[in-house]
Each structure stands twice: as C-alpha cells, then as structure tokens.
Design a protein around this motif. Structure first.
Motif, PDB file in Angstrom:
ATOM      1  N   HIS A   1      -0.017  14.010  -1.211  1.00  0.00           N
ATOM      2  CA  HIS A   1       0.664  14.103  -0.053  1.00  0.00           C
ATOM      3  C   HIS A   1       1.553  12.703  -0.359  1.00  0.00           C
ATOM      4  O   HIS A   1       1.427  11.714  -0.556  1.00  0.00           O
ATOM      5  CB  HIS A   1       0.409  13.472   0.968  1.00  0.00           C
ATOM      6  N   SER A   2       3.028  13.350  -0.863  1.00  0.00           N
ATOM      7  CA  SER A   2       4.444  11.861  -0.944  1.00  0.00           C
ATOM      8  C   SER A   2       4.393  11.228   0.157  1.00  0.00           C
ATOM      9  O   SER A   2       5.116  10.655   0.226  1.00  0.00           O
ATOM     10  CB  SER A   2       5.128  12.864  -1.332  1.00  0.00           C
TER      11      SER A   2
ATOM     12  N   SER B   1       2.147  10.851   3.419  1.00  0.00           N
ATOM     13  CA  SER B   1       1.399  10.160   3.735  1.00  0.00           C
ATOM     14  C   SER B   1       0.206   9.336   2.867  1.00  0.00           C
ATOM     15  O   SER B   1      -0.443   8.291   2.690  1.00  0.00           O
ATOM     16  CB  SER B   1      -0.107  11.457   4.038  1.00  0.00           C
ATOM     17  N   GLY B   2       1.335   9.562   1.201  1.00  0.00           N
ATOM     18  CA  GLY B   2       0.007   8.512   0.023  1.00  0.00           C
ATOM     19  C   GLY B   2      -1.742   9.237   0.671  1.00  0.00           C
ATOM     20  O   GLY B   2      -2.239   8.449  -0.357  1.00  0.00           O
ATOM     21  N   ILE B   3      -1.851  10.287   0.556  1.00  0.00           N
ATOM     22  CA  ILE B   3      -3.386  10.586   0.640  1.00  0.00           C
ATOM     23  C   ILE B   3      -3.826  12.087  -0.475  1.00  0.00           C
ATOM     24  O   ILE B   3      -2.812  12.818  -0.711  1.00  0.00           O
ATOM     25  CB  ILE B   3      -3.371  11.385   2.004  1.00  0.00           C
ATOM     26  N   LEU B   4      -4.501  10.629  -1.288  1.00  0.00           N
ATOM     27  CA  LEU B   4      -4.808  11.490  -2.784  1.00  0.00           C
ATOM     28  C   LEU B   4      -6.266  12.488  -2.672  1.00  0.00           C
ATOM     29  O   LEU B   4      -6.971  11.888  -2.049  1.00  0.00           O
ATOM     30  CB  LEU B   4      -5.103  10.734  -4.387  1.00  0.00           C
ATOM     31  N   VAL B   5      -5.916  13.368  -3.068  1.00  0.00           N
ATOM     32  CA  VAL B   5      -7.578  14.181  -3.355  1.00  0.00           C
ATOM     33  C   VAL B   5      -7.569  14.646  -4.714  1.00  0.00           C
ATOM     34  O   VAL B   5      -6.673  15.064  -5.190  1.00  0.00           O
ATOM     35  CB  VAL B   5      -7.375  15.694  -2.691  1.00  0.00           C
ATOM     36  N   CYS B   6      -9.138  13.896  -5.046  1.00  0.00           N
ATOM     37  CA  CYS B   6      -9.147  13.909  -6.854  1.00  0.00           C
ATOM     38  C   CYS B   6     -10.598  13.944  -7.067  1.00  0.00           C
ATOM     39  O   CYS B   6     -11.211  14.101  -6.055  1.00  0.00           O
ATOM     40  CB  CYS B   6      -8.729  12.851  -7.547  1.00  0.00           C
TER      41      CYS B   6
ATOM     42  N   GLU C   1       3.313   6.256 -10.143  1.00  0.00           N
ATOM     43  CA  GLU C   1       4.587   7.311 -10.168  1.00  0.00           C
ATOM     44  C   GLU C   1       5.612   7.646  -9.339  1.00  0.00           C
ATOM     45  O   GLU C   1       6.373   8.730  -9.687  1.00  0.00           O
ATOM     46  CB  GLU C   1       4.395   7.965 -11.501  1.00  0.00           C
ATOM     47  N   ARG C   2       4.766   7.915  -8.801  1.00  0.00           N
ATOM     48  CA  ARG C   2       4.290   8.526  -7.178  1.00  0.00           C
ATOM     49  C   ARG C   2       5.511   7.047  -5.643  1.00  0.00           C
ATOM     50  O   ARG C   2       5.094   7.279  -5.252  1.00  0.00           O
ATOM     51  CB  ARG C   2       4.274   9.707  -6.602  1.00  0.00           C
ATOM     52  N   ASP C   3       5.682   6.154  -6.322  1.00  0.00           N
ATOM     53  CA  ASP C   3       6.004   4.624  -5.322  1.00  0.00           C
ATOM     54  C   ASP C   3       4.144   4.369  -4.905  1.00  0.00           C
ATOM     55  O   ASP C   3       5.297   4.380  -3.537  1.00  0.00           O
ATOM     56  CB  ASP C   3       7.180   5.403  -5.846  1.00  0.00           C
ATOM     57  N   PHE C   4       3.528   4.842  -5.359  1.00  0.00           N
ATOM     58  CA  PHE C   4       1.715   4.216  -3.869  1.00  0.00           C
ATOM     59  C   PHE C   4       1.703   3.768  -5.410  1.00  0.00           C
ATOM     60  O   PHE C   4       1.970   3.253  -6.256  1.00  0.00           O
ATOM     61  CB  PHE C   4       1.776   5.730  -3.756  1.00  0.00           C
ATOM     62  N   ILE C   5       0.924   2.956  -4.362  1.00  0.00           N
ATOM     63  CA  ILE C   5      -0.681   2.641  -5.744  1.00  0.00           C
ATOM     64  C   ILE C   5      -2.583   2.836  -4.959  1.00  0.00           C
ATOM     65  O   ILE C   5      -2.080   3.362  -3.890  1.00  0.00           O
ATOM     66  CB  ILE C   5       0.059   0.839  -5.656  1.00  0.00           C
TER      67      ILE C   5
END
Length: 499
Positions: A160-161, A163-168, A183-187
C-alpha cells in the motif's frame, strides 16, 4: 566543527556478516558460505548428536510411503539427494550438523498445511528453515527431522503506497524486499548483516533486531499481522493490515520470536516507514581519559567493555555521549554503535586498513536519518559542536556519500545489545565450558538477557533460567503443549530440555 575528512576504510565497513554482498556485490549464498565438506581441505562438521548430550525423542522415521505423499503434496519440491542436503543440515557457524534425509520446498500456505497435517498424523518431526543464517542452531535439524524450507515462498502479495504496509510470503529475502520498497520510497523497518540471505519469515520467527532497532523498534511493533500454520495443519489467519486492533488477544505476538516451535509463519504483514531523504554518519573518538592520553603507555589489550567495572574511565564517556546524542538529535537519531580499541587493532592487523581518526580506547558511530537535509545537518552540527566543546569527543570524521553511509554495525550500544566474540584456532569444549557460565552469570547479575537478538535455538535453550523465572518457563511449556501437543515443530529448540 569536525574536519570533514573522507572515510579511508570503506572496504572493511562493507564487509558484511552472513549473507552480505561479496567483493563484487553479489550475495553470498548459504551453500558457498558453509563450505560443504566436499570442498577440498574443509573438515566435516561433527554431528550434533555426537558433540552434545542430546537424545532423540520418539518420533517416526520417514518411509517410502511418506516420500510418495510429500511428492503428491509438493510435486518437484522433495529433495533427497545427499549432496544437496549437506548445506541445509549445517548451521552457519559450522558447529552443528543434523542428518535429515528429506527437504521439502512448498510454494504456498496450503502446501505447508498439507505437509504438517501428514507429519502430525505420522508423528514426524519438522525443522522449519529460512535462509539458515541463524547463530544459535535454531534453523538446522538436530537429528533426522524433515527440513521444511520456505525458499520458494518468495512472492510479494501487496503493498500500500500510502500506509507503507507490505504483505509478502515468509520466504522473501530481506534484501530483495528492501529493494522493492525503496523503489517506492519506503524502507524495511529492519536491516541485518545477513540481509542478502535471510528470509522475512525467519526474521519474524527469531524477532530479529538489527541496525534500525533504535529508530523503528522491534518486530513486535512493526509486524501487523501473520498467517501461521499450526502443528496439525490448521491455518491461523491473523493477517490483518490494521495498525489499531483491540479485538481480543493479539495472537500474532505468540509467534514472533517463537523460532518455529509453535507454528510455521507463511505470510507477513509489516509496516514500512518512509525512506529517509537525508542520511549522515559520523565516526567519533570519545574523550581519552588522562591515564590513556598522548604520551601515556597503553595496555597491549583492553578488557572487554562489558567486563569493566562501572568506575573505569572511558566507557562512561560513551554512555554520556549517547545520552547527549539522544537529547540533541531526538527523532533523527537512527543508530548509535560503539567499538573498542581491540576491534580497531584487529581491523588494522588483519585487513591492513588505517583508522581515519586518532587512537582511542573507544569509538562511536552515529547515524541520523530524516526528511530534511538542512534541518538534519543543523542538528547534527550543533551536537558535534557541543560534544567537542564539552570534551566528550576529541576527533571524528563524517560521511554523507550514500555509498559510505551504508555501514554494518559493530556493537549496538543504542539498544543495549552487546555482541561478545571469542575466537580460537578450533572449537574447544573446555573453553566454551569456561566462558559460558561466567558470561551468563554476569549478564543475569546485571538483570540482562542471555539472548538480546539472535534467539535461543538449540545452543541457549538450557540457559533460559538466567533470564526467565520458573513460572514463565512453565507457562512457555504449557503453550507449547497446547499448540503442538506431539512436539513435532522444531524439537530440541527454544525451550529447556526435560529429563
């Protein structure tokens, strides 16, 4: 102001821990790191069951019928070749070796569920394994447990661009996830020396800390949800992406740091912070006490800081520098590491690299990260001026070049974590027996933890009593019995052995 000298030793700073990039920037894989016994001149690692006093529990052994069932569950994902099984059986330190004859490589949670349901019915022990970069033997079998690798569970499911929430999936390599979100400006909220090989599922299962702990906290805070497969094959879906959820028990917390003994993590939802737009690193010399000043004789070897008495001069300045640093840098402080003179001496002796600062008993590395370069530089400048003016710091150098800013850690002073490394020409049981009780007893006397970062695994399961009271250990055993009544998940790990 500090002299802005270029860092003269980027080479050693770029030499990472397990899984870090090699000299040409390529990740070093687990097989290459372990140096399998087939390599010329490499001694074979003794079996764990021969080196340690551990007895096999009454689990079943894998039959031809089991192999056929596994092949139906994960077609093409059943490994029985002895040569291919060498590396997964050996830990990164090359001091533990199991004798598993089967490695399973599922791609989905459903396949993991079917595998565990079969193993539960057959009473077959299972050893979950991610990147196998652990330091306490938690990721390798002790006897002939089936190795369940998450290596093929490596898909990013969503990001989610806003909130920065990654699901993997759990088998995603940390370094690849880092590239994906950057690449999406998060770390990623954690960064480890082993990031080129370690899996996010293993990071969560061991509650890995790493370089960003000071700024972003532990995975207990940044992991928002988990999907976990229990010992009987039940899929527990706690894969929420909500930052606030007070509906009952927070079950995911049971599995963070459980090292695969309560369930196998298959999917992770994690909160990624925005990518800092300004990063600075300063390498500083703390105040040299009079007894160690210029012209004074220096001891050939300095005792380890953790074993010094509180009144010894030198380390107190490190703590005072840290306190001042937190107060003046506030929200932009992202790392505070320290190393002693012995570390620097070893760098010079073995890597033939010169220190960019004057000799001192103690050195500190400070990193800041924020969204405004001018604001951060001003705050860092004020801190450095104060530190120099007050005598806390006597010398230093700064790096703003991003290639030089990426430095692996030495000692995590900012979060109270100390890595004590003892080297010997070969593994020595007598040396280990002399060291460990002293270190654990001293740590317990300081109300510390016998494992701040690397987990418990096989190596430290019988020293939990130094850090946990009997009541807590009993409750842990009860939780294990409730969720894994047959004890098939990662046996001989994390919990104290029982007579």
């Amino acid at each position: 102001m500090l002299p802005r000298r270029p860092l003269a030793w980027p080479a050693w700073l770029l030499r990472g821990a397990p899984g870090a990039a090699g000299s040409w920037g390529r990740p070093v894989g687990p097989l290459a790191r372990r140096g399998c016994c087939s390599a010329p001149g490499t001694p074979e690692v003794p079996l764990t069951r021969e080196r340690y006093p551990v007895r096999r529990l009454p689990f079943s052994t894998v039959s031809k019928q089991d192999l056929a069932a596994f092949e139906r569950i994960v077609p093409g994902g059943v490994v029985t070749d002895p040569e291919a099984l060498q590396a997964p059986n050996v830990d990164w330190l090359r001091t533990l070796r199991g004798c598993s004859k089967v490695l399973l490589r599922p791609r989905t949670s459903e396949e993991v569920s079917h595998i565990l349901r079969h193993c539960h019915e057959r009473n077959l022990a299972v050893n979950p394994q991610g990147g196998n970069t652990g330091m306490v033997g938690g990721s390798v079998p002790v006897f002939d447990e089936i190795i369940l690798s998450t290596a093929r569970m490596n898909r990013v499911l969503s990001f989610h661009s806003v909130s920065g929430i990654l699901v993997c999936q759990a088998g995603c390599v940390l370094e690849e996830l880092s590239r994906y979100v950057e690449e999406r400006d998060f770390i990623m909220p954690l960064d480890l020396g082993a990031k080129g090989s370690c899996h996010i599922g293993g990071n969560v299962a061991t509650n890995a800390g790493g370089l960003r702990f000071l700024r972003y906290g532990s995975l207990h805070g940044t992991v928002l949800g988990l999907e976990v497969v229990l010992a009987d094959g039940t899929v527990l879906d706690c894969l929420t992406s909500l930052r606030k959820d007070n509906t009952g028990y927070d079950l995911k917390q049971l599995f963070i740091g459980s090292e695969g003994t309560l369930g196998i993590i298959t999917t992770v939802s994690i909160l990624c912070p925005p990518k800092p737009r300004a990063v600075n690193v300063a390498f500083l010399v703390t105040c040299v006490p009079p007894a160690c000043g210029p012209g004074s004789p220096r001891p050939a070897r300095l005792p380890h800081p953790a074993l010094r008495t509180p009144g010894c001069p030198g380390f107190a300045e490190v703590l005072q520098t840290f306190s001042t640093c937190k107060g003046m840098l506030g929200e932009i402080l992202s790392a505070f590491e320290f190393m002693d003179a012995v570390c620097m001496q070893l760098v010079g002796r073995h890597l033939h690299l010169a220190s960019p600062v004057q000799e001192s008993p103690f050195y500190v590395l400070i990193e800041t990260s924020g969204s405004n370069a001018g604001h951060d530089a001003e705050k860092l400048g004020h801190f450095l001026e104060h530190a120099l003016g007050s005598g806390l710091v006597t010398d230093g150098t700064m790096a703003t070049d991003q290639r030089k800013v990426k430095v692996p850690c030495v000692l995590l002073a900012g979060d109270g974590n100390l890595h004590l490394n003892v080297t010997a020409e070969a593994f020595s049981p007598s040396l280990l027996a002399a060291l460990e009780p002293h270190v654990y007893e001293w740590t317990a006397g300081q109300q510390g933890s016998v494992s701040a970062e690397h987990g418990v695994g096989f190596r430290k399961r019988d020293v939990l009593g130094y850090s946990k009271p009997p009541g807590a250990l009993q409750l842990m055993q009860q939780l294990k019995a409730l969720l894994d009544p047959k004890g098939i998940l990662n046996p001989y790990k994390t919990l104290p052995s029982q007579a």
